[in-house]
Design a protein around this motif. Structure first.
Motif, PDB file in Angstrom:
ATOM      1  N   MET A  76      76.469  19.849  65.174  1.00  0.00           N
ATOM      2  CA  MET A  76      75.123  19.681  64.505  1.00  0.00           C
ATOM      3  C   MET A  76      75.070  19.212  63.051  1.00  0.00           C
ATOM      4  SD  MET A  76      71.364  21.837  64.582  1.00  0.00           S
ATOM      5  CE  MET A  76      71.114  21.977  66.352  1.00  0.00           C
ATOM      6  N   ALA A  77      75.805  19.732  62.582  1.00  0.00           N
ATOM      7  CA  ALA A  77      76.152  19.366  61.030  1.00  0.00           C
ATOM      8  C   ALA A  77      76.116  17.714  60.850  1.00  0.00           C
ATOM      9  CB  ALA A  77      77.115  20.180  60.213  1.00  0.00           C
ATOM     10  N   PHE A  82      69.029  17.142  64.021  1.00  0.00           N
ATOM     11  CA  PHE A  82      69.284  18.442  64.469  1.00  0.00           C
ATOM     12  C   PHE A  82      69.769  18.519  65.835  1.00  0.00           C
ATOM     13  CE2 PHE A  82      66.580  19.009  60.866  1.00  0.00           C
ATOM     14  CZ  PHE A  82      66.925  20.050  60.177  1.00  0.00           C
ATOM     15  N   ASN A  86      76.597  24.046  68.010  1.00  0.00           N
ATOM     16  CA  ASN A  86      76.638  25.130  66.861  1.00  0.00           C
ATOM     17  C   ASN A  86      77.687  26.127  67.581  1.00  0.00           C
ATOM     18  OD1 ASN A  86      75.130  24.390  64.642  1.00  0.00           O
ATOM     19  ND2 ASN A  86      73.215  24.488  65.817  1.00  0.00           N
ATOM     20  N   SER A  90      75.710  30.204  63.810  1.00  0.00           N
ATOM     21  CA  SER A  90      75.337  29.206  63.077  1.00  0.00           C
ATOM     22  C   SER A  90      73.889  29.019  62.867  1.00  0.00           C
ATOM     23  CB  SER A  90      76.158  27.826  63.402  1.00  0.00           C
ATOM     24  OG  SER A  90      77.381  27.758  63.586  1.00  0.00           O
ATOM     25  N   GLU A  91      73.033  29.411  63.674  1.00  0.00           N
ATOM     26  CA  GLU A  91      71.679  29.447  63.904  1.00  0.00           C
ATOM     27  C   GLU A  91      71.098  30.851  63.298  1.00  0.00           C
ATOM     28  OE1 GLU A  91      67.704  28.099  66.397  1.00  0.00           O
ATOM     29  OE2 GLU A  91      69.867  27.695  66.976  1.00  0.00           O
ATOM     30  N   ARG A 321      63.276  24.168  61.816  1.00  0.00           N
ATOM     31  CA  ARG A 321      64.533  23.675  61.753  1.00  0.00           C
ATOM     32  C   ARG A 321      65.255  23.861  60.605  1.00  0.00           C
ATOM     33  NH1 ARG A 321      66.470  22.734  66.444  1.00  0.00           N
ATOM     34  NH2 ARG A 321      65.317  24.897  66.576  1.00  0.00           N
ATOM     35  N   SER A 324      66.443  27.614  60.516  1.00  0.00           N
ATOM     36  CA  SER A 324      67.086  28.007  61.488  1.00  0.00           C
ATOM     37  C   SER A 324      68.760  27.331  61.183  1.00  0.00           C
ATOM     38  CB  SER A 324      66.824  27.399  62.894  1.00  0.00           C
ATOM     39  OG  SER A 324      65.668  28.299  63.091  1.00  0.00           O
ATOM     40  N   HIS A 325      68.513  26.068  60.656  1.00  0.00           N
ATOM     41  CA  HIS A 325      70.130  25.488  60.682  1.00  0.00           C
ATOM     42  C   HIS A 325      70.410  25.381  59.089  1.00  0.00           C
ATOM     43  CE1 HIS A 325      70.349  25.228  64.948  1.00  0.00           C
ATOM     44  NE2 HIS A 325      69.027  24.786  64.924  1.00  0.00           N
ATOM     45  N   GLU A 327      73.223  24.692  57.510  1.00  0.00           N
ATOM     46  CA  GLU A 327      74.201  23.512  57.133  1.00  0.00           C
ATOM     47  C   GLU A 327      73.466  22.202  57.113  1.00  0.00           C
ATOM     48  OE1 GLU A 327      78.625  22.699  58.322  1.00  0.00           O
ATOM     49  OE2 GLU A 327      77.410  24.181  59.632  1.00  0.00           O
ATOM     50  N   VAL A 328      72.668  21.870  58.163  1.00  0.00           N
ATOM     51  CA  VAL A 328      72.055  20.599  58.400  1.00  0.00           C
ATOM     52  C   VAL A 328      71.103  20.405  57.062  1.00  0.00           C
ATOM     53  CG1 VAL A 328      70.626  19.311  59.700  1.00  0.00           C
ATOM     54  CG2 VAL A 328      72.129  20.692  60.694  1.00  0.00           C
TER      55      VAL A 328
END
Length: 339
Positions: A76-77, A82, A86, A90-91, A321, A324-325, A327-328
């Motif tokens: 996903m990164a 998104f 993952n 990660s989340e 989003r 939750s993520h 890194e993204v």
């Protein structure tokens, strides 16, 4: 005698929608009662092809069994939309890592052409990432997404009828380019002495969520404060829950219920596949005028102070989003972190 534990969530029979007027009224009454009192229910006789459901589960297991380097090719990164894979942990939910391995896809669309003043949520639209090592996954998940969308829209329109609104009342929110989302999820077994957070306690953000479970327990629903019940697997059924969009749109008459997943035992794993029916990202959620007999029972949407609801669908979805993520978020949305 059966030793099966009785189900603790309502069961709704979708086939009643194809019956006579009395059966349809019965369906609408059951639907509204389940959504208002619990916010979760089992959906049986839903009409989704059983072979397709088997293939979705088979290919989900095959994806998670791929070598790590193949899964990381679609991580996903890489995606400002998104979409992708993952690793477990990660989340983030409620500031704690979720111990689940997962793969996310959305509606397959071209990215929007962005201008300098385009809202950041427009970056969410775009293509999926698909693993070259498992080409069948794309065709099967796309077919499943289409069947689920058709069935889910019937449920959404049934909610409108159950609320004594026009059948198409929510269609403008759904729009021509809705935010449909599929998530494949594998929960590895966890030591009893460590964190058991498969997914932390949360509400879903869209209209409706449909969950296809395997035979492992883990999903729990907070039916009243601090009273958690198991959404035990029911063969052939979806577990369905109300999202925050419907809670907002009905001023809290319909209930988006907090839920979580507890990790399986160390020698087990759990597989689930979720379909989320969302709204068009550019939509703004109004409060629909319910009949007085219903409106007086509405208690207003219950917003988490740490994650307040926004009526602007795109911003609300992007906010979730980003939380939750990380890194993204850091790679593609650094200017919007902590806003």
């Amino acid at each position: 005698m059966s030793n099966a534990k009785p189900l603790e969530l309502p069961v709704i029979d979708y086939s009643l929608l194809s019956g006579d007027e009395i059966q349809r009224q019965h369906f609408h009454q059951n639907l509204a009662q389940a959504a208002r009192e619990v916010g979760f229910f089992y959906l049986i006789n839903h009409g989704i092809d059983q072979q397709l459901l088997h293939d979705v589960q088979r290919l989900s297991r095959a994806f998670f069994a791929l070598p790590d380097d193949e899964k990381r090719k679609v991580k996903m990164a890489n995606s400002p939309h998104f979409r992708g894979y993952n690793l477990a942990g990660s989340e983030i939910t409620r500031s704690q890592p979720d111990y689940r391995e997962q793969f996310d896809i959305g509606a397959e669309r071209e990215p929007l052409r962005l201008e300098a003043n385009s809202p950041a949520w427009q970056r969410l639209q775009g293509p999926n990432q698909w693993p070259d090592a498992l080409p069948e996954l794309q065709s099967v998940l796309t077919a499943w997404q289409q069947q689920m969308t058709n069935m889910a829209l019937e449920i959404l329109r049934s909610f409108a009828e159950a609320l004594h609104l026009p059948r198409n009342a929510f269609d403008n929110l759904y729009g021509s380019q809705p935010n449909e989302h599929v998530k494949l999820i594998r929960y590895p077994g966890r030591p009893l002495s460590g964190s058991r957070q498969g997914v932390g306690a949360h509400k879903d953000s869209g209209f409706l969520t449909f969950l296809l479970q395997d035979d492992q327990r883990g999903l729990q629903v907070e039916v009243t404060p601090d009273n958690w019940v198991d959404a035990s697997p029911l063969p052939g059924a979806f577990v369905v829950n109300i999202g925050e969009l419907l809670e907002l749109a009905t001023n809290g008459y319909l209930r988006a219920t907090v839920h979580r997943v507890v990790s399986p035992q160390p020698d087990k794993e759990r597989l689930s596949v979720a379909f989320f029916l969302g709204a068009e990202l550019g939509a703004v959620v109004p409060v629909y005028q319910l009949p007085e007999s219903l409106a007086r029972l509405a208690q207003g949407p219950a917003s988490d102070p740490l994650n307040p609801l926004l009526r602007e669908v795109g911003w609300n979805y992007l906010k979730g989003r980003l939380r939750s993520h990380p890194e993204v978020a850091q790679r593609f949305y650094a200017e919007h972190i902590n806003k």
